[in-house]
Scaffold this motif. Structure first.
Motif, PDB file in Angstrom:
ATOM      1  N   SER A  75       0.847  -1.187   0.000  1.00  0.00           N
ATOM      2  CA  SER A  75       0.000   0.000   0.000  1.00  0.00           C
ATOM      3  C   SER A  75       0.883   1.237   0.000  1.00  0.00           C
ATOM      4  O   SER A  75       2.096   1.162   0.215  1.00  0.00           O
ATOM      5  N   LEU A  76       0.269   2.376  -0.234  1.00  0.00           N
ATOM      6  CA  LEU A  76       0.992   3.643  -0.276  1.00  0.00           C
ATOM      7  C   LEU A  76       1.480   3.988   1.126  1.00  0.00           C
ATOM      8  O   LEU A  76       0.709   3.957   2.089  1.00  0.00           O
ATOM      9  N   SER A  77       2.757   4.315   1.262  1.00  0.00           N
ATOM     10  CA  SER A  77       3.315   4.587   2.591  1.00  0.00           C
ATOM     11  C   SER A  77       2.661   5.802   3.241  1.00  0.00           C
ATOM     12  O   SER A  77       2.483   5.836   4.458  1.00  0.00           O
ATOM     13  N   SER A  78       2.299   6.785   2.438  1.00  0.00           N
ATOM     14  CA  SER A  78       1.678   7.985   2.998  1.00  0.00           C
ATOM     15  C   SER A  78       0.205   7.792   3.322  1.00  0.00           C
ATOM     16  O   SER A  78      -0.376   8.567   4.079  1.00  0.00           O
ATOM     17  N   ASN A  79      -0.423   6.727   2.757  1.00  0.00           N
ATOM     18  CA  ASN A  79      -1.830   6.445   3.028  1.00  0.00           C
ATOM     19  C   ASN A  79      -2.090   4.956   2.817  1.00  0.00           C
ATOM     20  O   ASN A  79      -2.296   4.503   1.692  1.00  0.00           O
ATOM     21  N   PRO A  80      -2.071   4.166   3.883  1.00  0.00           N
ATOM     22  CA  PRO A  80      -2.222   2.711   3.759  1.00  0.00           C
ATOM     23  C   PRO A  80      -3.534   2.260   3.139  1.00  0.00           C
ATOM     24  O   PRO A  80      -3.651   1.104   2.721  1.00  0.00           O
ATOM     25  N   THR A  81      -4.533   3.138   3.058  1.00  0.00           N
ATOM     26  CA  THR A  81      -5.808   2.739   2.456  1.00  0.00           C
ATOM     27  C   THR A  81      -5.716   2.648   0.938  1.00  0.00           C
ATOM     28  O   THR A  81      -6.596   2.084   0.296  1.00  0.00           O
ATOM     29  N   VAL A  82      -4.650   3.221   0.361  1.00  0.00           N
ATOM     30  CA  VAL A  82      -4.462   3.182  -1.090  1.00  0.00           C
ATOM     31  C   VAL A  82      -3.573   1.986  -1.425  1.00  0.00           C
ATOM     32  O   VAL A  82      -2.384   1.967  -1.089  1.00  0.00           O
ATOM     33  N   LYS A  83      -4.138   0.973  -2.063  1.00  0.00           N
ATOM     34  CA  LYS A  83      -3.384  -0.218  -2.440  1.00  0.00           C
ATOM     35  C   LYS A  83      -2.590   0.041  -3.723  1.00  0.00           C
ATOM     36  O   LYS A  83      -3.068   0.720  -4.629  1.00  0.00           O
ATOM     37  N   VAL A  84      -1.381  -0.537  -3.764  1.00  0.00           N
ATOM     38  CA  VAL A  84      -0.506  -0.340  -4.927  1.00  0.00           C
ATOM     39  C   VAL A  84      -0.251  -1.700  -5.580  1.00  0.00           C
ATOM     40  O   VAL A  84       0.558  -2.494  -5.087  1.00  0.00           O
ATOM     41  N   PRO A  85      -0.940  -2.012  -6.671  1.00  0.00           N
ATOM     42  CA  PRO A  85      -0.744  -3.303  -7.333  1.00  0.00           C
ATOM     43  C   PRO A  85       0.443  -3.263  -8.292  1.00  0.00           C
ATOM     44  O   PRO A  85       0.928  -2.193  -8.677  1.00  0.00           O
ATOM     45  N   VAL A  86       0.912  -4.435  -8.662  1.00  0.00           N
ATOM     46  CA  VAL A  86       1.941  -4.573  -9.698  1.00  0.00           C
ATOM     47  C   VAL A  86       1.441  -5.592 -10.713  1.00  0.00           C
ATOM     48  O   VAL A  86       0.502  -6.342 -10.455  1.00  0.00           O
ATOM     49  N   ASN A  87       2.074  -5.603 -11.862  1.00  0.00           N
ATOM     50  CA  ASN A  87       1.776  -6.624 -12.859  1.00  0.00           C
ATOM     51  C   ASN A  87       2.425  -7.928 -12.392  1.00  0.00           C
ATOM     52  O   ASN A  87       3.649  -8.059 -12.384  1.00  0.00           O
ATOM     53  N   GLY A  88       1.612  -8.889 -11.974  1.00  0.00           N
ATOM     54  CA  GLY A  88       2.143 -10.115 -11.392  1.00  0.00           C
ATOM     55  C   GLY A  88       3.040 -10.891 -12.333  1.00  0.00           C
ATOM     56  O   GLY A  88       4.075 -11.419 -11.924  1.00  0.00           O
ATOM     57  N   ASN A  89       2.676 -10.968 -13.615  1.00  0.00           N
ATOM     58  CA  ASN A  89       3.493 -11.717 -14.571  1.00  0.00           C
ATOM     59  C   ASN A  89       4.873 -11.102 -14.719  1.00  0.00           C
ATOM     60  O   ASN A  89       5.886 -11.799 -14.749  1.00  0.00           O
ATOM     61  N   LYS A  90       4.934  -9.777 -14.793  1.00  0.00           N
ATOM     62  CA  LYS A  90       6.228  -9.107 -14.932  1.00  0.00           C
ATOM     63  C   LYS A  90       7.004  -9.143 -13.623  1.00  0.00           C
ATOM     64  O   LYS A  90       8.231  -9.287 -13.620  1.00  0.00           O
ATOM     65  N   PHE A  91       6.297  -9.014 -12.506  1.00  0.00           N
ATOM     66  CA  PHE A  91       6.962  -8.971 -11.202  1.00  0.00           C
ATOM     67  C   PHE A  91       7.719 -10.261 -10.918  1.00  0.00           C
ATOM     68  O   PHE A  91       8.864 -10.236 -10.453  1.00  0.00           O
ATOM     69  N   PHE A  92       7.105 -11.409 -11.211  1.00  0.00           N
ATOM     70  CA  PHE A  92       7.735 -12.685 -10.916  1.00  0.00           C
ATOM     71  C   PHE A  92       8.653 -13.173 -12.036  1.00  0.00           C
ATOM     72  O   PHE A  92       9.195 -14.271 -11.946  1.00  0.00           O
ATOM     73  N   ASN A  93       8.824 -12.382 -13.076  1.00  0.00           N
ATOM     74  CA  ASN A  93       9.750 -12.739 -14.149  1.00  0.00           C
ATOM     75  C   ASN A  93      10.948 -11.807 -14.202  1.00  0.00           C
ATOM     76  O   ASN A  93      11.680 -11.804 -15.183  1.00  0.00           O
ATOM     77  N   LYS A  94      11.151 -11.033 -13.159  1.00  0.00           N
ATOM     78  CA  LYS A  94      12.272 -10.103 -13.100  1.00  0.00           C
ATOM     79  C   LYS A  94      13.166 -10.464 -11.915  1.00  0.00           C
ATOM     80  O   LYS A  94      12.757 -11.147 -10.984  1.00  0.00           O
ATOM     81  N   HIS A  95      14.407  -9.982 -11.979  1.00  0.00           N
ATOM     82  CA  HIS A  95      15.305 -10.116 -10.836  1.00  0.00           C
ATOM     83  C   HIS A  95      14.964  -9.020  -9.828  1.00  0.00           C
ATOM     84  O   HIS A  95      14.947  -7.848 -10.161  1.00  0.00           O
ATOM     85  N   ILE A  96      14.694  -9.415  -8.593  1.00  0.00           N
ATOM     86  CA  ILE A  96      14.268  -8.474  -7.558  1.00  0.00           C
ATOM     87  C   ILE A  96      15.197  -8.615  -6.356  1.00  0.00           C
ATOM     88  O   ILE A  96      15.546  -9.728  -5.957  1.00  0.00           O
ATOM     89  N   ALA A  97      15.595  -7.501  -5.801  1.00  0.00           N
ATOM     90  CA  ALA A  97      16.434  -7.509  -4.603  1.00  0.00           C
ATOM     91  C   ALA A  97      15.702  -6.794  -3.479  1.00  0.00           C
ATOM     92  O   ALA A  97      15.152  -5.714  -3.673  1.00  0.00           O
ATOM     93  N   ILE A  98      15.685  -7.413  -2.307  1.00  0.00           N
ATOM     94  CA  ILE A  98      15.146  -6.787  -1.100  1.00  0.00           C
ATOM     95  C   ILE A  98      16.334  -6.510  -0.193  1.00  0.00           C
ATOM     96  O   ILE A  98      16.966  -7.441   0.315  1.00  0.00           O
TER      97      ILE A  98
END
Length: 317
Positions: free
Chosen positions: A136-159
């Protein structure tokens, strides 16, 4: 907020740049939305004459004090707030379009964006069948922030983050959300997740997952590479001995060729079956032959020494 009935607007655009909009505000208390604090990161709506609204996010602000004359001709100090905002996109006909280069000049008015308008930026930016939401949006948790699931899980991601900042918790939350949404209507329902849990951090977070450890994992020895094989099967102190390693490599390669006749190219590191017992027997045979050769050499040497003694060529001291 009621600036529309005043003769002079409380907030107005004073400069427009390709990547920035500069706004002057007289009274921040009147300008802000009810029960919402205006701050860096807040969203603004800038309207034009063509019924389009530019959505911008506040980057910084400063206070400006200037001297003006009142109706009596006396000088007075006027305090204004100068806000610089970064344009995100345009709301047109209820749809959000990224990019802020299509706003008609000059803009008419400036207002804080409403929650519904902010939601259009994120919640309607991705088609529902590809939408994957875990944040969700850090400044307002009521606003959800989606991503494209197909692209998200097909990319290299670092946490990344410091120790204790919540990296493991974030990863667990993302995967738990992905697993919970695996149903017939979700386009990612055929996704597969494998976690290499080296420090055993995630077992409690996924109690229904298939847990594989040393008790239920059988790894064939012939899948090991050359370094791993020599680390396990050769003496540690002699691991760097070239002759020992050379003999072992040759035996393994030939044994792989013997047990895999259908493969044309077989090398030492080729992941094919070989019989470790046969390798052990071959090594024993080689050692036996070497021992016999050494024994015969000692025996012959002793016989020669005895002969020389009998012939009087050697003197007993």
């Amino acid at each position: 907020m009621s600036t529309e009935n005043s003769t002079e607007p409380n907030a107005q655009v004073i400069a427009v740049f390709p990547d920035k909009v500069k706004i002057t505000v007289k009274d921040l208390e009147i300008f802000k939305n009810v029960d919402e604090t205006l701050k860096v990161g807040s969203y603004l709506k800038i309207e034009d004459s063509e019924n389009a609204s530019l959505i911008a996010i506040i980057e910084n602000f400063q206070i400006s004090i200037r001297d003006v004359k009142d109706e009596n001709g006396d000088m007075k100090h006027v305090r204004e707030h100068i806000i610089e905002a970064f344009p995100l996109g345009v709301l047109r006909n209820g749809k959000f379009e990224r990019g802020g280069d299509s706003l008609a000049i000059p803009p008419k008015s400036v207002f804080p964006a409403t929650i519904d308008e902010i939601k259009k930026i994120y919640e309607e930016s991705i088609e529902e069948k590809e939408s994957f939401t875990f944040s969700s949006l850090s400044s307002n948790p009521t606003v959800k922030v989606p991503v494209n699931g197909n692209k998200f899980f097909n990319k290299h991601i670092a946490i990344v983050g410091s120790t204790g900042s919540g990296k493991s918790h974030t990863l667990s939350s993302i995967i738990q959300k992905a697993v919970s949404e695996k149903d017939g209507s979700f386009s990612l329902n055929n996704s597969h997740v494998i976690i290499f849990d080296i420090h055993s951090e995630y077992k409690s977070a996924f109690p229904n997952a298939n847990f594989i450890d040393i008790t239920n994992l059988a790894l064939p020895y012939w899948l090991l590479n050359s370094e791993e094989l020599e680390e396990i099967l050769l003496d540690t102190g002699e691991r760097d001995n070239y002759n020992q390693s050379s003999v072992f490599r040759k035996l393994v390669t030939e044994n792989k060729k013997k047990h895999n006749p259908g493969h044309v190219k077989v090398f030492y590191d080729t992941p094919l079956f070989f019989d470790v017992t046969e390798i052990k027997n071959a090594l024993y045979n080689i050692l036996y032959v070497e021992f016999c050769n050494f024994t015969n050499m000692v025996k012959n040497h002793c016989l020669q020494q005895v002969k020389k003694f009998n012939d009087g060529l050697l003197e007993v001291k």
